[in-house]
Scaffold this active site. Structure first.
Site, short mmCIF file in Angstrom:
data_model
loop_
_atom_site.label_atom_id
_atom_site.label_comp_id
_atom_site.label_asym_id
_atom_site.label_seq_id
_atom_site.Cartn_x
_atom_site.Cartn_y
_atom_site.Cartn_z
N GLY A 68 36.94 20.08 28.28
CA GLY A 68 37.18 19.63 26.91
C GLY A 68 38.63 19.23 26.76
CE LYS A 69 44.29 17.98 27.77
NZ LYS A 69 44.67 18.79 28.96
#
Ligand code: NAD
Length: 413
Positions: A103-104
Site C-alpha cells: 500500500g502507499k
C-alpha cells in the site's frame, strides 16, 4: 506522452512475468491496485482560511496479508506515483517474506511552508478521510518522505478516537513511548549490512579491510556505514548533499556523524580530504552503497563504477540503463527491494508487538531481522541463479511467485 512511475512499475512486472512464464490471469490482476482512494481534505489554515488538500491511498495487493506502506507529504505527489509505490511495496514485502501486502499514501502539499498546527490538522484530516479503509488488520501506514513518528502519533490518535480505544497497530514507525519498536531507527542500514555480508560470501570478498564508499549520510547511509565498519570493513568515502570526504585508511564513522551534527555536513572532517560526489560513486572500492537519491548510477556513469558489489540503500538509485552496464561488467547489485527491506521488516515486527501488546528487546529485534534478511537474500540469489538473471529480476521473481501462490490458493486466479 511521458511515462509515469506507474507505467514503469507495470513494465518491470511484465518483464518479470516473461522470465517466469507467469499465468496471464495473475498478471492481469497484478497490473492494477485493488483499490485507490482519492480524498479532499479541508484544513483551517492559521490565517483563518480553509484550504482543501488532495490526498490518496493506494492498496495494491493483500493476498499475503494487510496492505502496508508509507504516506508521503510532497508537492509532486500524484495518483500514478502512489499507485506505483504501492505495487513496489507488494514486491518488497514479498521479497522479505513477511505476511503483508503493498500500500502507499500521499498528500499533495509542501509541509516546509506550513506551520506545525497546519501539518497536524492536515494529518488528522487525512487519516479521518481514509479511516474506513485502514486498520490494524486491513492497511497499516508508516512514515515516508517528509513524515515521521510525529505524524504517525497523530494518525494513531485520530484512529483510536474513532474506534474508542487505543489501536497502536494501525500505523508503524511510532515513537517508542506509544508502541514503536526498538531497533527501528537503525533497521534499514542494518539490513543493508546483512545483505552485503551475504553477497560478499557469494562473491568471495572478505569484508575485513574491504573498502566501502557510501553516498548519502542520512539514516540509511549512517547505519549501513556504522555496521560495516564494526564488522571490520574500511569506510573510505562518505558523502552528503554538500559533497564527499575520503580517507584511504578508513573513516571513523561515528566521529563523522558527530562532526556532521555539529557542522551540518561531512565536509572538512579532520584527517580526511574533501572530494566530489562523482568521486564517491566512482571510487576504487569493493562495496558501494548509494543511499541518497534516485538515478545516481545511470547510462552516463555506470561504466566508470569501480565497485565489485553495490547495495541499493536508497530506492531506485540505479537506472535500467545503469543496471545493464553493471550486469555486463559482472558487478553484483543487491536491489533496493531486498537491500533496504530491513525497514519494512522491522515495521512488521513493530506491528506484531502491537498486536501482542508484548515488547521485545533490541537483541530480539536484531536477531529476528538478521535471520529474515539472510533468508531473503538467499532466496533471491537462488531465483537469480535458477533463471540466469540479475539479482533485481531474481527479487521480482521471488516476490511475484509468493504473491501469486497466495492468490491461487485463495482462488483469485
Ligand atoms: P535521509 O534524509 O535521512 O538521508 C538522505 C541523505 O542523502 C542526506 O545525508 C543527504 O544530505 C544526502 N543527499 C542528498 N542529496 C545528495 C546528493 N546529491 N549526493 C549525496 N548525498 C545526498 O534519508 P534516508 O531515510 O536515509 O533515505 C535515503 C534513501 O533510502 C531514500 O531513497 C529512501 O526512500 C530510502 N529508504 C529509506 C528507508 C528508511 O528506513 N529510512 C527505508 C527504505 C528506503
Amino acid at each position: 506522452m511521458a511515462k509515469t512511475p506507474y507505467d514503469m512499475a507495470v513494465a518491470q512486472l511484465e518483464k518479470c512475468a516473461k522470465i517466469m512464464d507467469l499465468d496471464q490471469n495473475a498478471l492481469e490482476i497484478l497490473k492494477y491496485p485493488k483499490r485507490v482512494l482519492s480524498v479532499y481534505i479541508p484544513v483551517r489554515m492559521d490565517d483563518g482560511r480553509i484550504k482543501v488538500f488532495r490526498g490518496f491511498r493506494s492498496q495494491h495487493n493483500d493476498a499475503l496479508g494487510p496492505f502496508k506502506g508509507g504516506v508521503r507529504y510532497h508537492p509532486d505527489v500524484t495518483i500514478e506515483e502512489v499507485m506505483a509505490l504501492s505495487m513496489w511495496m507488494t514486491w518488497k514485502c514479498g521479497v522479505a517474506g513477511i505476511p503483508l501486502g503493498g500500500g502507499k499514501g500521499g498528500i499533495v502539499c509542501n509541509p516546509k511552508e506550513m506551520s506545525l498546527g497546519e501539518i497536524e490538522r492536515l494529518s488528522r484530516g487525512y487519516f479521518a478521510a481514509i479511516r474506513k479503509i485502514v486498520g490494524d488488520n486491513e492497511d497499516i501506514p508508516a512514515p515516508d518522505v517528509n513524515t515521521s513518528g510525529r505524524e504517525m502519533a497523530w494518525f494513531m490518535d485520530e484512529f483510536s478516537k474513532y474506534k474508542g480505544y487505543n489501536v497502536p497497530g494501525v500505523v508503524t514507525g511510532k515513537p517508542l513511548e506509544i508502541g514503536g519498536s526498538e531497533g527501528r531507527t537503525e533497521a534499514t542500514g542494518r539490513g543493508v549490512w546483512v545483505t552485503v555480508c551475504e553477497a560478499a560470501k557469494k562473491k568471495g570478498i572478505s569484508l575485513r579491510n574491504a573498502r566501502v564508499a557510501v553516498q548519502g549520510f542520512g539514516n540509511v547511509g549512517l547505519y549501513s556505514a556504522l555496521f560495516l565498519s564494526q564488522s571490520g570493513a574500511r569506510v573510505v568515502a562518505l558523502s552528503d548533499s554538500k559533497g564527499g570526504i575520503y580517507n584511504k585508511e578508513g573513516l571513523n564513522v561515528q566521529a563523522v556523524a558527530d562532526h556532521k551534527s555539529k557542522t551540518g555536513s561531512v565536509l572538512n572532517f579532520p584527517g580526511s580530504r574533501n572530494i566530489s560526489n562523482e568521486e564517491v560513486l566512482e571510487m576504487d572500492c569493493e562495496v558501494l552503497i548509494p543511499a541518497a537519491l534516485e538515478g545516481q548510477v545511470n547510462g552516463n556513469n555506470a561504466d566508470r563504477i569501480n565497485a565489485k558489489l553495490i547495495a541499493e540503500g536508497a530506492n531506485g538509485p540505479i537506472t535500467p540503463e545503469g543496471d545493464e552496464v553493471l550486469y555486463q561488467k559482472g558487478v553484483m547489485v543487491i536491489p533496493d527491494i531486498l537491500a533496504n527491506a530491513g525497514g519494512v521488516s522491522t515495521s512488521y515486527f513493530e506491528w506484531v508487538q502491537n498486536l501482542q501488546n508484548y515488547y521485545w528487546s533490541i537483541d530480539d529485534v536484531r536477531n529476528k531481522l538478521d535471520d529474515l534478511m539472510v533468508k531473503a537474500f538467499n532466496n533471491v540469489f537462488e531465483k537469480a541463479s535458477k533463471y540466469q538473471v540479475d539479482m533485481r529480476m531474481g527479487a521480482y521473481v521471488c516476490a511475484v511467485d509468493r504473491v501469486v501462490k497466495a492468490m491461487k490458493l485463495r482462488g483469485w486466479v
